[in-house]
Design a protein around this motif. Structure first.
Motif, PDB file in Angstrom:
ATOM      1  N   HIS A  94      41.172  43.145  48.866  1.00  0.00           N
ATOM      2  CA  HIS A  94      41.982  41.923  48.952  1.00  0.00           C
ATOM      3  C   HIS A  94      41.089  40.688  48.849  1.00  0.00           C
ATOM      4  O   HIS A  94      41.364  39.770  48.065  1.00  0.00           O
ATOM      5  CB  HIS A  94      42.755  41.929  50.278  1.00  0.00           C
ATOM      6  CG  HIS A  94      43.839  40.927  50.376  1.00  0.00           C
ATOM      7  ND1 HIS A  94      43.629  39.632  50.790  1.00  0.00           N
ATOM      8  CD2 HIS A  94      45.168  41.032  50.132  1.00  0.00           C
ATOM      9  CE1 HIS A  94      44.774  38.979  50.799  1.00  0.00           C
ATOM     10  NE2 HIS A  94      45.735  39.811  50.402  1.00  0.00           N
ATOM     11  N   ASN A 105      45.219  35.389  47.499  1.00  0.00           N
ATOM     12  CA  ASN A 105      44.592  36.210  48.542  1.00  0.00           C
ATOM     13  C   ASN A 105      43.723  35.364  49.461  1.00  0.00           C
ATOM     14  O   ASN A 105      42.561  35.654  49.696  1.00  0.00           O
ATOM     15  CB  ASN A 105      43.776  37.349  47.935  1.00  0.00           C
ATOM     16  CG  ASN A 105      44.627  38.390  47.275  1.00  0.00           C
ATOM     17  OD1 ASN A 105      45.794  38.154  46.986  1.00  0.00           O
ATOM     18  ND2 ASN A 105      44.074  39.544  47.028  1.00  0.00           N
ATOM     19  N   TYR A 124      47.035  43.294  43.470  1.00  0.00           N
ATOM     20  CA  TYR A 124      46.318  43.782  44.650  1.00  0.00           C
ATOM     21  C   TYR A 124      46.511  45.274  44.893  1.00  0.00           C
ATOM     22  O   TYR A 124      45.531  46.021  45.019  1.00  0.00           O
ATOM     23  CB  TYR A 124      46.713  42.982  45.889  1.00  0.00           C
ATOM     24  CG  TYR A 124      46.238  43.594  47.183  1.00  0.00           C
ATOM     25  CD1 TYR A 124      44.900  43.966  47.361  1.00  0.00           C
ATOM     26  CD2 TYR A 124      47.110  43.813  48.244  1.00  0.00           C
ATOM     27  CE1 TYR A 124      44.461  44.531  48.545  1.00  0.00           C
ATOM     28  CE2 TYR A 124      46.676  44.368  49.427  1.00  0.00           C
ATOM     29  CZ  TYR A 124      45.357  44.731  49.568  1.00  0.00           C
ATOM     30  OH  TYR A 124      44.916  45.298  50.739  1.00  0.00           O
TER      31      TYR A 124
END
Length: 147
Positions: A94, A105, A124
Motif C-alpha cells: 500500500h 494511498n 492496490y
C-alpha cells in the motif's frame, strides 16, 4: 497537507525521491518535516501524562513500523489486504504504491480514510496479490514484482 503543491515541492518531496523505497527512506526527509515530526511527542506529553516505558515502546514501534512500511518487501500473507480486519491496516505494498507516484494511498497506519475519500489506488489489491503469490513470495522486492 504534505502533499499540497507548495509543501510537497519544498518539503515532503525530499522523502518521495525514493520511488522504490528502502527502510532508509523512512528517515529521509527535509529538516522542516523532521522538526514537525519531532514535536508530536512533546506536544502530546503536555496534554497527556505518559509513562516512560510506554513512550519508549511507542518509539520502538514507530521505528520498526516505518522501516517495515518502506521495506519494498511484502511480508504479510496472501489475503491480508482483503481480510475484514487486516484490510484496515496499511501494508508495505500500500505504501510502496504511494511512493511510486506520490498520489493516492496516503494512509500512514490505516486504509479506511483512503477508501472513504476515494484516494486508495485502484490497483492496490491486484498489486498486493501479485506481491504475495507463493511462487514469488520470498525476498523479492515489491518494485521488481509490481513494476
Amino acid at each position: 497537507m504534505l502533499h499540497t503543491r507548495w509543501l510537497f515541492r519544498h518539503v515532503h518531496g525530499v522523502h518521495h525521491r525514493s520511488r522504490n523505497p528502502s527502510p532508509w527512506a523512512a528517515f529521509s526527509f527535509h529538516p522542516a518535516e523532521a522538526l514537525v515530526n519531532s514535536m508530536v511527542v512533546p506536544i502530546t506529553l503536555i496534554a497527556v501524562p505518559i509513562n516512560e516505558y510506554v513512550l519508549a515502546a511507542f518509539a520502538i514501534h514507530q521505528i520498526i513500523r516505518n522501516a517495515h512500511g518502506h521495506a519494498a518487501v511484502e511480508s504479510l500473507p496472501r489475503g491480508f489486504a482483503r481480510h475484514w480486519l487486516g484490510g484496515r491496516f496499511v501494508t508495505t505494498t500500500h505504501h510502496h504504491l504511494h511512493h511510486e507516484t506520490a498520489q493516492g494511498n496516503y494512509g500512514l497506519w490505516f486504509t479506511w480514510m483512503d477508501r472513504w475519500f476515494g484516494t486508495e489506488r485502484p490497483d492496490y489489491f491486484e498489486r498486493f496479490d501479485k506481491a504475495t503469490t507463493p511462487r514469488q513470495q520470498s525476498h523479492t522486492s515489491i518494485g521488481s514484482k509490481l513494476g
